[in-house]
Design a protein around this motif. Structure first.
Motif: not given
Ligand code: HEM
Length: 129
Positions: A34-41
């Motif tokens: 659910g993290d905006d910075l980490l999830a996309p990685m």
């Protein structure tokens, strides 16, 4: 509290068991997803795989079955993280979620602090930008 964050980790599997590590990594991944910075990685179609790789690595590092090394070989974590932008913000966010997951872990303050010191040192070692 040992000064070397890598010392004596091998005893932790006996203490926490598969259930403890599995609960820790599930709780961590719930937060990362659910993290905006980490999830996309993370590869969006392989969350179970990512969770399993981290679990297997930590279990092996803490004295449990060497599933990670058997499946993936030498960890070479810096090399395996080279394709991600691991700056201070990403590192701190990762640690924030791991700290919260550790807070939920059913263990004592000493064990929690040892695991925290290990993750903290490893996360800093992985900084690459
Ligand atoms: C500093 C912040 C960190 C970020 C943003 C990060 C991010 C990632 C990402 C995006 C992946 C790919 C997911 C996959 O396909 O498995 C990954 C893999 C992995 N990470 Fe991290 N990571 C961080 C720190 C750490 C730390 C501190 C550890 C160990 C204590 C760790 C252990 C691993 C392992 C074992 C894998 C699987 C490598 C493989 O076999 O391909 N990571 N990480």
């Amino acid at each position: 509290m040992p000064t070397d964050p890598y010392a004596g980790l091998e005893q932790l599997y006996d203490e926490l068991g598969e259930e403890g590590f599995s609960a820790l990594v599930s709780s961590f991944y719930r937060r990362v997803r659910g993290d905006d910075l980490l999830a996309p990685m993370y590869p969006d179609d392989d969350w179970d795989g990512s969770q399993g790789r981290l679990l297997d690595f930590i279990v092996g590092r803490c004295g449990g079955p060497p599933r990670y090394v058997e499946a993936r070989g030498h960890p070479r974590l810096r090399m395996r993280h080279a394709r991600f932008r691991l700056d201070q913000a990403a590192r701190d966010r990762w640690m924030e979620h791991m700290g919260a997951a550790l807070g939920e872990l059913d263990t004592d303050a000493h064990t929690r602090a040892r695991l925290h010191a290990f993750f903290d040192a490893t996360a800093t070692f992985l900084l690459n930008s």
